[in-house]
Write a protein that holds these residues in place. Structure first.
Motif, PDB file in Angstrom:
ATOM      1  N   LEU A  26      10.520  15.075   6.206  1.00  0.00           N
ATOM      2  CA  LEU A  26       9.301  15.104   7.014  1.00  0.00           C
ATOM      3  C   LEU A  26       8.381  13.912   6.764  1.00  0.00           C
ATOM      4  O   LEU A  26       7.807  13.359   7.704  1.00  0.00           O
ATOM      5  CB  LEU A  26       8.543  16.404   6.734  1.00  0.00           C
ATOM      6  CG  LEU A  26       7.255  16.642   7.537  1.00  0.00           C
ATOM      7  CD1 LEU A  26       7.564  16.697   9.025  1.00  0.00           C
ATOM      8  CD2 LEU A  26       6.580  17.925   7.080  1.00  0.00           C
ATOM      9  N   LEU A  27       8.254  13.493   5.514  1.00  0.00           N
ATOM     10  CA  LEU A  27       7.291  12.440   5.178  1.00  0.00           C
ATOM     11  C   LEU A  27       7.592  11.110   5.867  1.00  0.00           C
ATOM     12  O   LEU A  27       6.658  10.461   6.368  1.00  0.00           O
ATOM     13  CB  LEU A  27       7.222  12.259   3.650  1.00  0.00           C
ATOM     14  CG  LEU A  27       6.608  13.436   2.882  1.00  0.00           C
ATOM     15  CD1 LEU A  27       6.606  13.151   1.388  1.00  0.00           C
ATOM     16  CD2 LEU A  27       5.185  13.703   3.371  1.00  0.00           C
ATOM     17  N   SER A  34       2.090   7.981  11.950  1.00  0.00           N
ATOM     18  CA  SER A  34       0.808   7.388  11.565  1.00  0.00           C
ATOM     19  C   SER A  34       0.737   5.915  11.940  1.00  0.00           C
ATOM     20  O   SER A  34      -0.295   5.432  12.435  1.00  0.00           O
ATOM     21  CB  SER A  34       0.597   7.553  10.055  1.00  0.00           C
ATOM     22  OG  SER A  34       0.598   8.919   9.697  1.00  0.00           O
ATOM     23  N   LEU A  35       1.821   5.188  11.716  1.00  0.00           N
ATOM     24  CA  LEU A  35       1.833   3.771  12.084  1.00  0.00           C
ATOM     25  C   LEU A  35       1.629   3.585  13.587  1.00  0.00           C
ATOM     26  O   LEU A  35       0.925   2.673  14.017  1.00  0.00           O
ATOM     27  CB  LEU A  35       3.152   3.127  11.656  1.00  0.00           C
ATOM     28  CG  LEU A  35       3.360   2.851  10.164  1.00  0.00           C
ATOM     29  CD1 LEU A  35       4.762   2.305   9.933  1.00  0.00           C
ATOM     30  CD2 LEU A  35       2.321   1.868   9.650  1.00  0.00           C
ATOM     31  N   SER A  36       2.252   4.449  14.380  1.00  0.00           N
ATOM     32  CA  SER A  36       2.173   4.276  15.832  1.00  0.00           C
ATOM     33  C   SER A  36       0.781   4.552  16.376  1.00  0.00           C
ATOM     34  O   SER A  36       0.423   4.033  17.434  1.00  0.00           O
ATOM     35  CB  SER A  36       3.190   5.198  16.524  1.00  0.00           C
ATOM     36  OG  SER A  36       2.846   6.562  16.358  1.00  0.00           O
ATOM     37  N   PHE A  37      -0.042   5.333  15.657  1.00  0.00           N
ATOM     38  CA  PHE A  37      -1.382   5.687  16.140  1.00  0.00           C
ATOM     39  C   PHE A  37      -2.507   4.958  15.400  1.00  0.00           C
ATOM     40  O   PHE A  37      -3.666   5.174  15.708  1.00  0.00           O
ATOM     41  CB  PHE A  37      -1.610   7.202  16.014  1.00  0.00           C
ATOM     42  CG  PHE A  37      -0.881   8.015  17.029  1.00  0.00           C
ATOM     43  CD1 PHE A  37      -1.268   8.028  18.361  1.00  0.00           C
ATOM     44  CD2 PHE A  37       0.215   8.768  16.651  1.00  0.00           C
ATOM     45  CE1 PHE A  37      -0.588   8.780  19.290  1.00  0.00           C
ATOM     46  CE2 PHE A  37       0.908   9.528  17.581  1.00  0.00           C
ATOM     47  CZ  PHE A  37       0.507   9.535  18.906  1.00  0.00           C
ATOM     48  N   SER A  38      -2.166   4.123  14.419  1.00  0.00           N
ATOM     49  CA  SER A  38      -3.198   3.496  13.590  1.00  0.00           C
ATOM     50  C   SER A  38      -3.647   2.161  14.162  1.00  0.00           C
ATOM     51  O   SER A  38      -2.949   1.534  14.972  1.00  0.00           O
ATOM     52  CB  SER A  38      -2.672   3.290  12.164  1.00  0.00           C
ATOM     53  OG  SER A  38      -2.407   4.515  11.535  1.00  0.00           O
ATOM     54  N   ALA A  42      -5.557  -1.697   9.752  1.00  0.00           N
ATOM     55  CA  ALA A  42      -5.126  -0.725   8.735  1.00  0.00           C
ATOM     56  C   ALA A  42      -3.644  -0.892   8.422  1.00  0.00           C
ATOM     57  O   ALA A  42      -3.226  -0.760   7.266  1.00  0.00           O
ATOM     58  CB  ALA A  42      -5.418   0.695   9.220  1.00  0.00           C
ATOM     59  N   ILE A  43      -2.853  -1.201   9.445  1.00  0.00           N
ATOM     60  CA  ILE A  43      -1.422  -1.421   9.220  1.00  0.00           C
ATOM     61  C   ILE A  43      -1.210  -2.682   8.400  1.00  0.00           C
ATOM     62  O   ILE A  43      -0.409  -2.704   7.452  1.00  0.00           O
ATOM     63  CB  ILE A  43      -0.679  -1.506  10.565  1.00  0.00           C
ATOM     64  CG1 ILE A  43      -0.813  -0.189  11.339  1.00  0.00           C
ATOM     65  CG2 ILE A  43       0.796  -1.837  10.352  1.00  0.00           C
ATOM     66  CD1 ILE A  43      -0.204  -0.224  12.724  1.00  0.00           C
ATOM     67  N   HIS A  44      -1.928  -3.752   8.753  1.00  0.00           N
ATOM     68  CA  HIS A  44      -1.807  -5.011   8.005  1.00  0.00           C
ATOM     69  C   HIS A  44      -2.225  -4.826   6.548  1.00  0.00           C
ATOM     70  O   HIS A  44      -1.634  -5.421   5.640  1.00  0.00           O
ATOM     71  CB  HIS A  44      -2.673  -6.094   8.655  1.00  0.00           C
ATOM     72  CG  HIS A  44      -2.025  -6.733   9.844  1.00  0.00           C
ATOM     73  ND1 HIS A  44      -0.768  -7.288   9.803  1.00  0.00           N
ATOM     74  CD2 HIS A  44      -2.478  -6.905  11.120  1.00  0.00           C
ATOM     75  CE1 HIS A  44      -0.450  -7.774  10.998  1.00  0.00           C
ATOM     76  NE2 HIS A  44      -1.468  -7.548  11.813  1.00  0.00           N
ATOM     77  N   VAL A  48      -2.102   2.716   5.706  1.00  0.00           N
ATOM     78  CA  VAL A  48      -1.529   3.843   6.441  1.00  0.00           C
ATOM     79  C   VAL A  48      -0.441   4.502   5.604  1.00  0.00           C
ATOM     80  O   VAL A  48       0.490   3.838   5.143  1.00  0.00           O
ATOM     81  CB  VAL A  48      -0.945   3.378   7.792  1.00  0.00           C
ATOM     82  CG1 VAL A  48      -0.386   4.567   8.564  1.00  0.00           C
ATOM     83  CG2 VAL A  48      -2.007   2.668   8.611  1.00  0.00           C
ATOM     84  N   SER A  49      -0.557   5.791   5.422  1.00  0.00           N
ATOM     85  CA  SER A  49       0.467   6.545   4.696  1.00  0.00           C
ATOM     86  C   SER A  49       1.051   7.617   5.616  1.00  0.00           C
ATOM     87  O   SER A  49       1.944   7.342   6.410  1.00  0.00           O
ATOM     88  CB  SER A  49      -0.120   7.162   3.426  1.00  0.00           C
ATOM     89  OG  SER A  49      -1.239   7.982   3.746  1.00  0.00           O
ATOM     90  N   ILE A  50       0.530   8.850   5.520  1.00  0.00           N
ATOM     91  CA  ILE A  50       1.035   9.916   6.384  1.00  0.00           C
ATOM     92  C   ILE A  50      -0.050  10.415   7.339  1.00  0.00           C
ATOM     93  O   ILE A  50       0.160  11.418   8.027  1.00  0.00           O
ATOM     94  CB  ILE A  50       1.573  11.106   5.556  1.00  0.00           C
ATOM     95  CG1 ILE A  50       0.469  11.709   4.698  1.00  0.00           C
ATOM     96  CG2 ILE A  50       2.755  10.672   4.706  1.00  0.00           C
ATOM     97  CD1 ILE A  50       0.881  12.989   3.989  1.00  0.00           C
TER      98      ILE A  50
END
Length: 291
Positions: A26-27, A34-38, A42-44, A48-50
């Motif tokens: 799941l993680l 999370s990456l797709s919505f951040s 924050a990604i750079h 971003v974690s979960i």
């Protein structure tokens, strides 16, 4: 009955292991979501974690507006729907006669099918045969070789075998022919196995990658899986998209677009599964025969 100490220890260990295995599956998915919505910063920054940071849909907007994801999605839907329907029809029409005791030579046909599970032709001979039949660059090259899966046929035949003979006899007494008996009696009682094999076939066609990559040369016919794989493989995905629409996508990252593409691949199967899950556990045969 009160559980003993050893039983409690076993249950504790079992639940702990299942929880860890479930989290390991799941993680990574939650991280991709999370990456797709951040937001891009924050990604750079690696924050971003979960859980998404910023909550925005720019990655999805850029993915759908500036890539070929929609044509590839349509190609995947065609491959999956047509392939699944054809495979289920062929599997049912093969398994039903093999499950009838009065079908002459059913043991021979079953052994012949099992024999195909032990030996394969290999990639190059298979490619040459497909080319000889003119199936290269056609979706039929994906559908015809996968029309009948021996394992699926054996599973469905076994399920048909387990339908009580009393039901068959009752149908015969009411004047049912073979087609009527199959459509109105056998298939309604076989929804669990039909739903399960439908899901197996759908997932197989939806995840088609190597066959599409080998047998389909026209990039316009690539399915979603191949398109997303090529997008992930290329580190320059963001620069290629920016070349199409410069200045309009400054707030997205390549990782965000890739994550959005992965979610587009995963979501359809996640949507379909709950509708078929109830057939996996439903005791459709319970109470069908009364003494």
């Amino acid at each position: 009955m009160k559980a003993s100490f050893s039983d409690k220890m076993f249950y504790t260990f079992n639940y702990t292991m299942l929880t860890l295995i479930g989290l390991s599956c799941l993680l990574p998915l939650l991280h991709i979501v999370s990456l797709s919505f951040s937001e891009s910063h924050a990604i750079h920054s690696g924050f971003v974690s979960i859980w998404p940071v910023g909550w925005e849909l720019e990655s999805y907007r850029v993915l759908f507006d500036n890539t070929r994801v929609i044509p590839a999605l349509w190609n995947s839907v065609q491959i999956t729907v047509v392939g699944t329907v054809l495979s289920m029809i062929a599997t049912t029409l093969t398994a039903y006669p093999l499950s009838r005791n009065y079908f002459y030579g059913r043991r021979v046909f079953t052994l012949a099918m099992v024999f195909t599970m032990m030996f394969g032709s290999g990639l190059i001979p298979h490619y040459l045969v497909m080319k000889q039949y003119g199936l290269i660059d056609s979706y039929w090259v994906l559908w015809l070789p996968s029309l009948i899966n021996t394992y699926n046929v054996l599973v469905m035949r076994t399920f048909f075998d387990n339908i009580p003979e009393e039901i068959d006899e009752a149908g015969r007494m009411d004047g049912c022919g073979e087609w009527t008996h199959l459509i109105r009696i056998v298939l309604p009682l076989s929804m669990p196995v039909i739903a399960t094999l439908t899901l197996f076939n759908a997932v197989g066609y939806w995840n088609s990658f190597m066959n599409v990559l080998i047998y389909i040369n026209d990039t316009e016919k690539y399915n979603l899986m191949v398109m997303i794989q090529q997008m992930i493989k290329k580190d320059s995905v963001l620069s290629e998209v920016m070349a199409l629409q410069p200045g309009d996508i400054a707030d997205v990252t390549g990782e965000g677009i890739k994550a959005a593409g992965i979610m587009v691949v995963v979501i359809p199967m996640l949507i379909i599964y709950p509708f078929l899950q109830r057939y996996f556990v439903k005791g459709v045969m319970l109470g069908s025969v009364k003494g």
